[in-house]
Design an enzyme around this catalytic site. Sequence first.
Site, PDB file in Angstrom:
ATOM      1  N   CYS A   2       0.836  -1.179   0.000  1.00 59.42           N
ATOM      2  CA  CYS A   2       0.000   0.000   0.000  1.00 59.42           C
ATOM      3  C   CYS A   2       0.879   1.240   0.000  1.00 59.42           C
ATOM      4  CB  CYS A   2      -0.906  -0.005   1.240  1.00 59.42           C
ATOM      5  SG  CYS A   2      -1.808  -1.556   1.470  1.00 59.42           S
ATOM      6  N   LEU A  51      -3.812  -1.514  -1.380  1.00 57.83           N
ATOM      7  CA  LEU A  51      -3.872  -2.577  -2.372  1.00 57.83           C
ATOM      8  C   LEU A  51      -4.218  -3.843  -1.597  1.00 57.83           C
ATOM      9  CD1 LEU A  51      -3.358  -3.330  -5.378  1.00 57.83           C
ATOM     10  CD2 LEU A  51      -1.037  -3.951  -4.702  1.00 57.83           C
ATOM     11  N   SER A  52      -5.429  -4.320  -1.724  1.00 56.43           N
ATOM     12  CA  SER A  52      -5.926  -5.416  -0.883  1.00 56.43           C
ATOM     13  C   SER A  52      -5.342  -6.748  -1.347  1.00 56.43           C
ATOM     14  CB  SER A  52      -7.455  -5.467  -0.934  1.00 56.43           C
ATOM     15  OG  SER A  52      -8.011  -4.226  -0.553  1.00 56.43           O
ATOM     16  N   ILE A  53      -4.607  -7.401  -0.451  1.00 57.63           N
ATOM     17  CA  ILE A  53      -3.956  -8.674  -0.767  1.00 57.63           C
ATOM     18  C   ILE A  53      -4.386  -9.765   0.211  1.00 57.63           C
ATOM     19  CG2 ILE A  53      -1.735  -9.857  -1.011  1.00 57.63           C
ATOM     20  CD1 ILE A  53      -2.183  -7.779  -3.161  1.00 57.63           C
ATOM     21  N   ASN A  79       2.953  -0.247   5.090  1.00 56.84           N
ATOM     22  CA  ASN A  79       3.104  -0.603   3.686  1.00 56.84           C
ATOM     23  C   ASN A  79       3.945  -1.865   3.618  1.00 56.84           C
ATOM     24  OD1 ASN A  79       3.611  -0.683   0.900  1.00 56.84           O
ATOM     25  ND2 ASN A  79       5.307   0.758   1.073  1.00 56.84           N
ATOM     26  N   GLY A  80       3.437  -2.906   2.964  1.00 49.65           N
ATOM     27  CA  GLY A  80       4.228  -4.121   2.820  1.00 49.65           C
ATOM     28  C   GLY A  80       3.416  -5.358   3.125  1.00 49.65           C
TER      29      GLY A  80
END
Length: 640
Positions: A2, A51-53, A79-80
């Site tokens: 993200c 960013l959906s993971i 983020n990560g």
Amino acid sequence: MCGLLGVLTAGAQGKQFVSAIEKALPCMRHRGPDEAGSWHDEHAVFGFNRLSIIDLEHSHQPLRWGPEGEPDRYAMTFNGEIYNYIELREELSALGYTFNTSGDGEPIVVGFHHWGAHVVEHLRGMFGIAIWDTKEQRLFLARDQFGIKPLYYATTSAGTAFSSEKKCILEMAEHLGLGLELDRRAIEHYVDLQYVPEPESLHAEIRRLESGCFAFVSPGGKVEQTRYFRPQFRAQKVPAGQEQDLFNRIARALEDSVEKHMRADVTVGSFLSGGIDSTAIATLAKRHNPDLLTFTTGFEREGYSEVDVAAESAAAIGVEHIVKIVSPEEYANAIPKIMWYLDDPVADPSLVPLYFVAQEARKHVKVVLSGEGADELFGGYTIYKEPLSLAPFEMIPSPLRKGLRQLSKVLPEGMKGKSLLERGSMTMEERYYGNARSFNFAQMQRVIPWAKREWDHREVTAPIYAQSGHMDPVARMQHLDLFTWMRGDILVKADKINMAHSLELRVPFLDKVVFEVAESIPHDLKIANNTTKYALRKAMEQIVPPHVLHRKKLGFPVPMRHWLAGDELYGWAQDTISASGTDEIFDKKAVMEMLVEHRQGVSDHSRRLWTVLAFMVWHGIFVEKRIDPGIEQRDYPVYL
């Protein structure tokens, strides 16, 4: 994966920065187009692009959590990806903590409450973290051990801004009272090394939290960083006949890392070149995804493509393979966009083919695995064989070696043995400063007459070398590359170029468990039988196809030397130099002369020219604002 953005104000001015965060956040929507969120109190403002993971329906950020009796004590953005989040949640649950999500973010903030800053030592993954403790009134910032994920910051009288991307801080410059002067020292370091070394950026008032570091910040205070990760490369002697035990440990560690890196609630693919690193990753990944897709890129020019070998590897391991061929026209047209995404220039021509293969991959998957880090951890660069070839010089007394250096200077350029004599007469600290060697000092002064010798690469490398005196020569080179080339070039392009397409890149070699094994390998099992990465190759004998096992490393080779001399990019280079407003930085006449010399075959200036040209494009975008990179995300409406 993200993008985070925030401000810790010097006073109780949090509400006044909300509009600035909302305006700046869309600059990095490419990092997280799925969802956006914000939060603020009187001191802190957090913004986030997701960013959906993992845990797609929950795990929203900024994330709030607090222990019993202190609800919502902490606010966090990160983020990560944390690959051992399941194990961490189980460990913390056993200690009595409760969780509201099943994602990888909540174990970080719960772990921070339990272990404090030492939480970073429990994380297995890649990360940039910001946690605001509303009770203690302290901001915690951290980056992963290797620097896979970025974290920029700037401190002014208004407060401290922090972000996954520098352009977001630049967007808030007026609100922060931030100066936009360029750092001449950083410019010289860039020209010398082909990248801007941490903690610098080309803007003097914006810096980066270094890899393997965390920091605490109080309102109105400074960012005081602490290093928590110090690689040692403690080589352990392997008794004769027991080498296979080491090879098995390497294989098991990498298999475990790939298995953890495959954790996702979306489809995971893999990049695949013609070398052992990406092939090993793809082969192991297929064990967890039988329908694995692999991706590679190349050029039409013969000798500058690994497409055929990658296709052969894909067939051998039984995966569907997708190829992107890049034309010179596509290459040139993409350069402004790439420089915008980078935040600071990186003079690595392989950025462009990576941009296109990432673009292609994003049409099919949301996450890809790749082989970055194998060379630094396992001794994969050909230059790592140099200590063996120069070993006889080590027995020559120092005064005589100085005499040999003077002799090397008077020998004609191109004369056989001149380079060997010159490098053999130097200490390692003098001759090796990573894989990027564009300009020597005389060449640099030709294009930037104001260059200062005290600002050359040794200013960057000397403190790193000072930490590695106990290591063997190959390990010292690896140690230097971890802190220079890998985090300055390899990981910057891995993060920025893939995130340009909202594609998460995961690097299983850069895993703490894999590193613990790699760190123990003796030098005679890194460089052996006249090959690099010997121990890794032996470990992968039963995993990768035979045609890849001992193949020479190429990466993403780019025909830059031919294109700058030919019609493909020569005209583009001329136009870039002529239009550039960098007259106070470069001697543009000298740069143009270098371009002509390169075209005429007088000297191969391609690497040096590309270093200058990349900077000129970057300067045209961020300083002159003359070049429009054509980024659609900049036009996205504010959506918070």
